[in-house]
Motif scaffolding. Structure first.
Motif, PDB file in Angstrom:
ATOM      1  N   THR A  52       0.581  -1.319  -0.379  1.00  0.00           N
ATOM      2  CA  THR A  52       0.137  -0.564   0.073  1.00  0.00           C
ATOM      3  C   THR A  52       1.085   0.824  -0.421  1.00  0.00           C
ATOM      4  N   ARG A  53      -0.273   2.359  -0.950  1.00  0.00           N
ATOM      5  CA  ARG A  53       1.073   3.564  -0.507  1.00  0.00           C
ATOM      6  C   ARG A  53       0.730   4.196   1.199  1.00  0.00           C
ATOM      7  N   LEU A  54       1.033   5.061   0.950  1.00  0.00           N
ATOM      8  CA  LEU A  54       1.317   5.734   2.419  1.00  0.00           C
ATOM      9  C   LEU A  54      -0.214   6.362   2.513  1.00  0.00           C
ATOM     10  N   ASP A  55      -0.990   7.453   1.813  1.00  0.00           N
ATOM     11  CA  ASP A  55      -2.065   7.554   1.621  1.00  0.00           C
ATOM     12  C   ASP A  55      -3.349   6.401   1.123  1.00  0.00           C
ATOM     13  N   GLY A  56      -2.857   5.312   1.123  1.00  0.00           N
ATOM     14  CA  GLY A  56      -3.825   3.915   1.618  1.00  0.00           C
ATOM     15  C   GLY A  56      -3.573   3.569   3.474  1.00  0.00           C
ATOM     16  N   LEU A  57      -3.051   4.100   3.404  1.00  0.00           N
ATOM     17  CA  LEU A  57      -3.136   3.792   5.334  1.00  0.00           C
ATOM     18  C   LEU A  57      -3.994   4.200   6.108  1.00  0.00           C
ATOM     19  N   ASP A  58      -4.050   3.337   6.937  1.00  0.00           N
ATOM     20  CA  ASP A  58      -5.724   4.206   8.080  1.00  0.00           C
ATOM     21  C   ASP A  58      -4.989   4.522   9.103  1.00  0.00           C
ATOM     22  N   ALA A  59      -4.057   4.090   9.583  1.00  0.00           N
ATOM     23  CA  ALA A  59      -3.127   4.155  10.388  1.00  0.00           C
ATOM     24  C   ALA A  59      -2.022   3.915  10.840  1.00  0.00           C
ATOM     25  N   ILE A  60      -1.104   4.481  11.540  1.00  0.00           N
ATOM     26  CA  ILE A  60      -0.219   3.743  12.560  1.00  0.00           C
ATOM     27  C   ILE A  60      -0.093   3.692  14.220  1.00  0.00           C
ATOM     28  N   TRP A  61       0.599   3.231  14.110  1.00  0.00           N
ATOM     29  CA  TRP A  61       0.589   2.167  15.647  1.00  0.00           C
ATOM     30  C   TRP A  61       2.211   1.279  15.968  1.00  0.00           C
ATOM     31  N   ILE A  62       2.707   3.109  16.833  1.00  0.00           N
ATOM     32  CA  ILE A  62       4.113   2.614  17.775  1.00  0.00           C
ATOM     33  C   ILE A  62       4.539   2.208  19.405  1.00  0.00           C
ATOM     34  N   SER A  63       5.057   0.928  19.005  1.00  0.00           N
ATOM     35  CA  SER A  63       5.392   0.642  20.148  1.00  0.00           C
ATOM     36  C   SER A  63       5.949   1.167  20.948  1.00  0.00           C
ATOM     37  N   HIS A  64       6.920   1.647  20.870  1.00  0.00           N
ATOM     38  CA  HIS A  64       8.066   2.615  21.362  1.00  0.00           C
ATOM     39  C   HIS A  64       8.418   3.575  20.898  1.00  0.00           C
ATOM     40  N   LEU A  65       9.350   4.101  21.693  1.00  0.00           N
ATOM     41  CA  LEU A  65      10.744   4.924  20.764  1.00  0.00           C
ATOM     42  C   LEU A  65      11.615   4.824  20.348  1.00  0.00           C
ATOM     43  N   HIS A  66      12.706   3.375  20.253  1.00  0.00           N
ATOM     44  CA  HIS A  66      13.907   2.810  19.950  1.00  0.00           C
ATOM     45  C   HIS A  66      14.057   2.780  19.142  1.00  0.00           C
ATOM     46  N   ALA A  67      14.615   3.370  18.125  1.00  0.00           N
ATOM     47  CA  ALA A  67      14.702   3.441  16.387  1.00  0.00           C
ATOM     48  C   ALA A  67      14.286   1.964  15.543  1.00  0.00           C
ATOM     49  N   ASP A  68      14.887   0.976  16.260  1.00  0.00           N
ATOM     50  CA  ASP A  68      14.086  -0.286  15.038  1.00  0.00           C
ATOM     51  C   ASP A  68      13.295  -0.308  15.122  1.00  0.00           C
ATOM     52  N   HIS A  69      12.160  -0.033  15.787  1.00  0.00           N
ATOM     53  CA  HIS A  69      10.451  -0.118  16.162  1.00  0.00           C
ATOM     54  C   HIS A  69       9.994   2.002  15.133  1.00  0.00           C
ATOM     55  N   CYS A  70      10.854   2.814  15.087  1.00  0.00           N
ATOM     56  CA  CYS A  70      10.396   3.943  15.053  1.00  0.00           C
ATOM     57  C   CYS A  70      10.970   4.795  13.381  1.00  0.00           C
ATOM     58  N   ALA A  71      11.930   4.428  13.217  1.00  0.00           N
ATOM     59  CA  ALA A  71      12.447   5.249  12.431  1.00  0.00           C
ATOM     60  C   ALA A  71      12.546   5.543  11.212  1.00  0.00           C
ATOM     61  N   ASP A  72      11.511   4.335  10.191  1.00  0.00           N
ATOM     62  CA  ASP A  72      10.900   4.939   9.538  1.00  0.00           C
ATOM     63  C   ASP A  72       9.795   6.235   9.200  1.00  0.00           C
ATOM     64  N   LEU A  73       9.245   6.444  10.289  1.00  0.00           N
ATOM     65  CA  LEU A  73       8.416   7.444  10.223  1.00  0.00           C
ATOM     66  C   LEU A  73       8.889   8.586   9.869  1.00  0.00           C
ATOM     67  N   LEU A  74      10.654   9.038   9.934  1.00  0.00           N
ATOM     68  CA  LEU A  74      10.740  10.653   9.639  1.00  0.00           C
ATOM     69  C   LEU A  74      10.908   9.977   8.162  1.00  0.00           C
ATOM     70  N   THR A  75      11.316   9.589   7.492  1.00  0.00           N
ATOM     71  CA  THR A  75      11.262   9.136   5.857  1.00  0.00           C
ATOM     72  C   THR A  75       9.676   9.487   5.754  1.00  0.00           C
ATOM     73  N   ALA A  76       8.925   8.591   6.218  1.00  0.00           N
ATOM     74  CA  ALA A  76       7.358   8.288   6.281  1.00  0.00           C
ATOM     75  C   ALA A  76       7.124   9.993   6.196  1.00  0.00           C
ATOM     76  N   TYR A  77       7.726  10.789   6.613  1.00  0.00           N
ATOM     77  CA  TYR A  77       7.252  12.733   7.062  1.00  0.00           C
ATOM     78  C   TYR A  77       7.058  12.996   5.947  1.00  0.00           C
ATOM     79  N   TYR A  78       8.111  12.922   4.793  1.00  0.00           N
ATOM     80  CA  TYR A  78       9.291  13.157   4.008  1.00  0.00           C
ATOM     81  C   TYR A  78       8.340  12.356   2.796  1.00  0.00           C
ATOM     82  N   GLY A  79       7.762  11.518   3.062  1.00  0.00           N
ATOM     83  CA  GLY A  79       6.965  10.999   1.864  1.00  0.00           C
ATOM     84  C   GLY A  79       5.680  11.063   1.679  1.00  0.00           C
ATOM     85  N   ALA A  80       5.238  10.931   3.068  1.00  0.00           N
ATOM     86  CA  ALA A  80       3.679  12.354   3.263  1.00  0.00           C
ATOM     87  C   ALA A  80       3.459  13.535   2.368  1.00  0.00           C
TER      88      ALA A  80
END
Length: 257
Positions: A52-80
């Motif tokens: 799916t594309r980012l604009d096909g997502l209905d939501a994102i859920w993040i368990s905690h803020l260690h990079a191996d679980h959330c780092a791609d939010l940074l590039t998702a921001y640019y992609g969005a």
């Protein structure tokens, strides 16, 4: 696959860094036409786009803020905001307290704060947090990882999936997993720490959590580098007699079958 069923697709399950063929922790949960990106570890955004594309997502859920679980939010921001994506509205993002400020701190390069909220509608998790994403009912519980961290139960159409995030064995996770169809549980440690506070499961711990929660199926993920998936599954099976699988990258599981 039935379109109304609950499915889990593994985008990546490596720790603490991606390998050449396995991104870090990230999963796509689907129910009907609803798509939930669950953890956004390094490398998972690329794999998400196979489905799916980012604009096909209905939501994102993040368990905690260690990079191996959330780092791609940074590039998702640019992609969005700056790619070929056209968001009708910011993507709902459920994450630990401080998620928006953490992203903004990294992404801001001038005196003007980066507009994180243009890409993500951030909702901070707390113990017992509940959210409805299309047909998916999400219940989050605080877990034991030495920092704000959460597990989640996803329910839809009478089926249920629980994801541990990163955590040591704890009552909140066992209670959340009670009777679920599938438990996606980390098995990071080869052995329990000799001293100090545990912040992860061993494979045996994962088997114990599955057994105590009387789950239908155990799917091991986040298997540490000092273990092979085969070893982790064998060791978990000494504590849990039900079906055990490994969250291999690219695999899809039908939940409740």
């Amino acid at each position: 696959m039935r379109s109304d069923a609950l499915h889990l697709t593994v985008l990546g399950s490596a720790t603490p860094a991606p390998t050449v063929d396995n991104p870090c922790s990230g999963y796509l949960v689907t129910g009907g036409d609803t798509r939930l990106w669950m953890d956004a570890g390094t490398g998972t955004l690329a794999q998400l786009q196979r489905h799916t594309r980012l604009d096909g997502l209905d939501a994102i859920w993040i368990s905690h803020l260690h990079a191996d679980h959330c780092a791609d939010l940074l590039t998702a921001y640019y992609g969005a905001l700056f790619a070929d994506v056209r968001l009708a509205a910011p993507i709902p993002l459920y994450g630990p307290p401080g998620t928006a400020d953490r992203l903004a701190h990294f992404l801001t390069n001038t005196s003007i704060r980066s507009p994180i909220e243009s890409a993500f509608a951030v909702h901070e998790l707390h113990d017992g947090h509940r959210a409805q994403v299309g047909p998916l009912a999400l219940t989050s519980r605080a877990v034991a990882h030495g920092m704000p961290a959460f597990a989640v139960r996803v329910e839809a159409a009478g089926r249920s999936l629980v994801y541990s995030g990163d955590t040591a064995p704890c009552a909140n996770l066992t209670n959340l997993a009670e009777g679920c169809d599938a438990l996606l549980c980390e098995a990071d440690l080869p052995y329990a720490p000799a001293d100090g506070e545990a912040v992860h499961h061993t494979p045996e711990d994962a088997g114990d959590t599955a057994g105590s929660g009387r789950v239908g199926r155990l799917i091991l993920t986040h298997v540490g580098r000092r273990l092979t998936p085969r070893q982790a599954m064998a060791r978990a099976s000494t504590r849990f007699t039900g079906r055990i699988d490994y969250a291999a990258p690219g695999s899809t599981f039908s939940i409740g079958r």
